[in-house]
Write a protein that holds these residues in place. Structure first.
Motif, mmCIF file in Angstrom:
data_model
loop_
_atom_site.group_PDB
_atom_site.id
_atom_site.type_symbol
_atom_site.label_atom_id
_atom_site.label_comp_id
_atom_site.label_asym_id
_atom_site.label_seq_id
_atom_site.Cartn_x
_atom_site.Cartn_y
_atom_site.Cartn_z
ATOM 1 N N MET A 132 0.852 -1.191 0.000
ATOM 2 C CA MET A 132 0.000 0.000 0.000
ATOM 3 C C MET A 132 0.893 1.249 0.000
ATOM 4 O O MET A 132 1.774 1.381 0.844
ATOM 5 C CB MET A 132 -0.917 0.000 1.231
ATOM 6 N N ASN A 133 0.680 2.150 -0.959
ATOM 7 C CA ASN A 133 1.505 3.345 -1.043
ATOM 8 C C ASN A 133 1.017 4.425 -0.069
ATOM 9 O O ASN A 133 -0.003 4.254 0.611
ATOM 10 C CB ASN A 133 1.557 3.877 -2.482
ATOM 11 N N PHE A 134 1.728 5.557 -0.028
ATOM 12 C CA PHE A 134 1.430 6.556 0.999
ATOM 13 C C PHE A 134 0.078 7.223 0.791
ATOM 14 O O PHE A 134 -0.573 7.628 1.765
ATOM 15 C CB PHE A 134 2.549 7.612 1.054
ATOM 16 N N VAL A 135 -0.383 7.323 -0.472
ATOM 17 C CA VAL A 135 -1.703 7.925 -0.715
ATOM 18 C C VAL A 135 -2.791 7.006 -0.177
ATOM 19 O O VAL A 135 -3.718 7.444 0.516
ATOM 20 C CB VAL A 135 -1.914 8.215 -2.214
ATOM 21 N N ASP A 136 -2.685 5.724 -0.499
ATOM 22 C CA ASP A 136 -3.653 4.759 0.038
ATOM 23 C C ASP A 136 -3.643 4.762 1.569
ATOM 24 O O ASP A 136 -4.702 4.737 2.208
ATOM 25 C CB ASP A 136 -3.326 3.345 -0.462
ATOM 26 N N GLU A 137 -2.459 4.786 2.139
ATOM 27 C CA GLU A 137 -2.349 4.777 3.602
ATOM 28 C C GLU A 137 -3.027 5.997 4.213
ATOM 29 O O GLU A 137 -3.764 5.892 5.205
ATOM 30 C CB GLU A 137 -0.883 4.725 4.019
ATOM 31 N N LYS A 138 -2.791 7.157 3.629
ATOM 32 C CA LYS A 138 -3.400 8.386 4.141
ATOM 33 C C LYS A 138 -4.927 8.336 4.033
ATOM 34 O O LYS A 138 -5.646 8.682 4.980
ATOM 35 C CB LYS A 138 -2.872 9.605 3.366
ATOM 36 N N PHE A 139 -5.417 7.897 2.879
ATOM 37 C CA PHE A 139 -6.865 7.872 2.671
ATOM 38 C C PHE A 139 -7.545 6.897 3.629
ATOM 39 O O PHE A 139 -8.509 7.262 4.321
ATOM 40 C CB PHE A 139 -7.189 7.494 1.220
ATOM 41 N N TYR A 140 -7.049 5.654 3.674
ATOM 42 C CA TYR A 140 -7.729 4.656 4.500
ATOM 43 C C TYR A 140 -7.543 4.926 5.991
ATOM 44 O O TYR A 140 -8.410 4.563 6.801
ATOM 45 C CB TYR A 140 -7.255 3.254 4.120
ATOM 46 N N SER A 141 -6.471 5.573 6.374
ATOM 47 C CA SER A 141 -6.299 5.983 7.772
ATOM 48 C C SER A 141 -7.324 7.035 8.149
ATOM 49 O O SER A 141 -7.926 6.981 9.239
ATOM 50 C CB SER A 141 -4.885 6.528 7.986
ATOM 51 N N LEU A 142 -7.565 7.989 7.246
ATOM 52 C CA LEU A 142 -8.572 9.020 7.502
ATOM 53 C C LEU A 142 -9.966 8.411 7.538
ATOM 54 O O LEU A 142 -10.791 8.766 8.402
ATOM 55 C CB LEU A 142 -8.488 10.110 6.437
ATOM 56 N N VAL A 143 -10.243 7.499 6.635
ATOM 57 C CA VAL A 143 -11.539 6.815 6.621
ATOM 58 C C VAL A 143 -11.763 6.063 7.937
ATOM 59 O O VAL A 143 -12.852 6.122 8.531
ATOM 60 C CB VAL A 143 -11.630 5.850 5.422
ATOM 61 N N LYS A 144 -10.740 5.371 8.405
ATOM 62 C CA LYS A 144 -10.846 4.630 9.662
ATOM 63 C C LYS A 144 -11.121 5.576 10.829
ATOM 64 O O LYS A 144 -11.939 5.277 11.722
ATOM 65 C CB LYS A 144 -9.562 3.842 9.906
ATOM 66 N N GLU A 145 -10.443 6.723 10.825
ATOM 67 C CA GLU A 145 -10.654 7.710 11.895
ATOM 68 C C GLU A 145 -12.084 8.234 11.880
ATOM 69 O O GLU A 145 -12.733 8.310 12.935
ATOM 70 C CB GLU A 145 -9.677 8.873 11.717
ATOM 71 N N ILE A 146 -12.586 8.591 10.702
ATOM 72 C CA ILE A 146 -13.955 9.105 10.585
ATOM 73 C C ILE A 146 -14.952 8.044 11.005
ATOM 74 O O ILE A 146 -15.917 8.315 11.736
ATOM 75 C CB ILE A 146 -14.222 9.577 9.143
ATOM 76 N N ASP A 147 -14.729 6.827 10.559
ATOM 77 C CA ASP A 147 -15.647 5.733 10.867
ATOM 78 C C ASP A 147 -15.690 5.438 12.366
ATOM 79 O O ASP A 147 -16.730 5.039 12.901
ATOM 80 C CB ASP A 147 -15.217 4.489 10.095
ATOM 81 N N GLY A 148 -14.567 5.650 13.062
ATOM 82 C CA GLY A 148 -14.498 5.338 14.491
ATOM 83 C C GLY A 148 -15.091 6.401 15.401
ATOM 84 O O GLY A 148 -15.220 6.162 16.612
ATOM 85 N N LEU A 149 -15.466 7.546 14.840
ATOM 86 C CA LEU A 149 -16.038 8.623 15.646
ATOM 87 C C LEU A 149 -17.550 8.653 15.489
ATOM 88 O O LEU A 149 -18.076 8.453 14.386
ATOM 89 C CB LEU A 149 -15.457 9.977 15.223
ATOM 90 N N SER A 150 -18.250 8.915 16.577
ATOM 91 C CA SER A 150 -19.688 9.118 16.489
ATOM 92 C C SER A 150 -19.968 10.431 15.772
ATOM 93 O O SER A 150 -19.063 11.257 15.582
ATOM 94 C CB SER A 150 -20.301 9.172 17.889
ATOM 95 N N PHE A 151 -21.207 10.630 15.393
ATOM 96 C CA PHE A 151 -21.581 11.892 14.748
ATOM 97 C C PHE A 151 -21.200 13.067 15.639
ATOM 98 O O PHE A 151 -20.588 14.035 15.180
ATOM 99 C CB PHE A 151 -23.090 11.918 14.476
#
Length: 312
Positions: free
Chosen positions: A1-20
């Motif tokens: 996984m390259n750095f762009v993929d890592e950045k995107f999926y890390s941000l997605v994981k962070e958003i998904d882990g937070l409540s509204f």
């Protein structure tokens, strides 16, 4: 996984882990910590252009943030779908930068995605190398700037017909004047949507280019669809119609399904349009490749264009 993929999926994981509520509070806090000049610019921008909701710290009004959080929490999988469909890492990094800007007010990443000035808005030669005998439809032609850029980019022999759709009566004379030296151009004073009928024009007092259509107030204008209005084969469609792009795409379903024209779609007027328009086009015709390009600024994602280009 390259750095762009890592950045995107890390941000997605962070958003998904937070409540509204936690995500909302996080973005509000990030906004409050911005320098006052940046906050003022953003607040004034959302006041001037009312596509994304209002924002005013002094009044405790964070509607713009609430609407962003709604989309992020409800449609995160749709953003992932779009990310996977994007063909190049310039597009993928831009999508990451848009979401990063929404959450962290990251102006640096967004600024890095701005398209080079050597290419005109909509006409990236890395994506669209050559044009010949095009039937080009300019939906939201304004003063003809995009049509002129199209001709100057690809040459006067690049088209056999151009249709320019524009509904703001006050700028039609300027549109005609700017295009008078070119032939085979038809100027159409109709709104473009999903069906025929009529609709109303609501004028933006701050900027005439941001005039929008409404259902029940303002000046009445005729409404049509590209499937109804144009019977010949279309090879390229550009759309910038202040949030009505989804309806116009639906009204071009037959052309898209049968002819696979190149599509240059503004997707920044509504938070959902980034993935919604791509999914709509893909549902009509799977023979498309998708790209994103940024022709706006580094402060907020505007002038974002979705390119849907035929695979063959």
């Amino acid at each position: 996984m390259n750095f762009v993929d890592e950045k995107f999926y890390s941000l997605v994981k962070e958003i998904d882990g937070l409540s509204f509520e936690r995500l909302y509070n996080k973005i509000v806090s990030n906004f409050k910590f911005l320098p006052s000049n940046y906050k003022n610019i953003l607040e004034e921008y959302f006041k001037r252009f009312n596509f994304w909701g209002s924002l005013c710290e002094k009044e405790g009004n964070f509607q713009e943030i609430e609407l962003k959080v709604n989309v992020l929490k409800r449609n995160l999988k749709d953003f992932v779908w779009l990310y996977k469909k994007l063909e190049d890492y310039s597009s993928k990094f831009l999508l990451f930068s848009i979401l990063r800007n929404w959450v962290y007010y990251d102006f640096t990443s967004l600024g890095q995605t701005i398209s080079p000035k050597c290419f005109k808005h909509y006409f990236d030669l890395n994506l669209i190398g050559n044009c010949r005998s095009e039937v080009f439809v300019d939906v939201g032609a304004y003063v003809g700037d995009s049509t002129i850029d199209f001709i100057k980019t690809f040459g006067k022999d690049c088209y056999k017909k151009i249709y320019c759709y524009e509904i703001t009566e006050g700028i039609i004379p300027t549109l005609k004047e700017n295009l008078k030296t070119y032939d085979k151009i038809e100027i159409v004073s109709k709104a473009v949507g999903q069906k025929a009928g009529k609709i109303f024009l609501s004028e933006n007092l701050n900027d005439i280019s941001a005039n929008r259509t409404t259902k029940n107030c303002g000046k009445s204008v005729p409404l049509t669809s590209l499937d109804l209005d144009i019977k010949e084969k279309i090879t390229m469609i550009k759309m910038d119609i202040e949030g009505d792009e989804e309806k116009a795409v639906k009204g071009a379903k037959t052309h898209i399904a049968n002819e696979c024209p190149k599509l240059l779609l503004s997707v920044y007027h509504k938070n959902e349009d980034y993935f919604k328009l791509a999914k709509l086009v893909y549902s009509y015709n799977k023979n498309y490749k998708f790209y994103l390009r940024n022709y706006g600024s580094n402060l907020y994602p505007t002038e974002i264009v979705l390119f849907a280009l035929p695979k063959t």
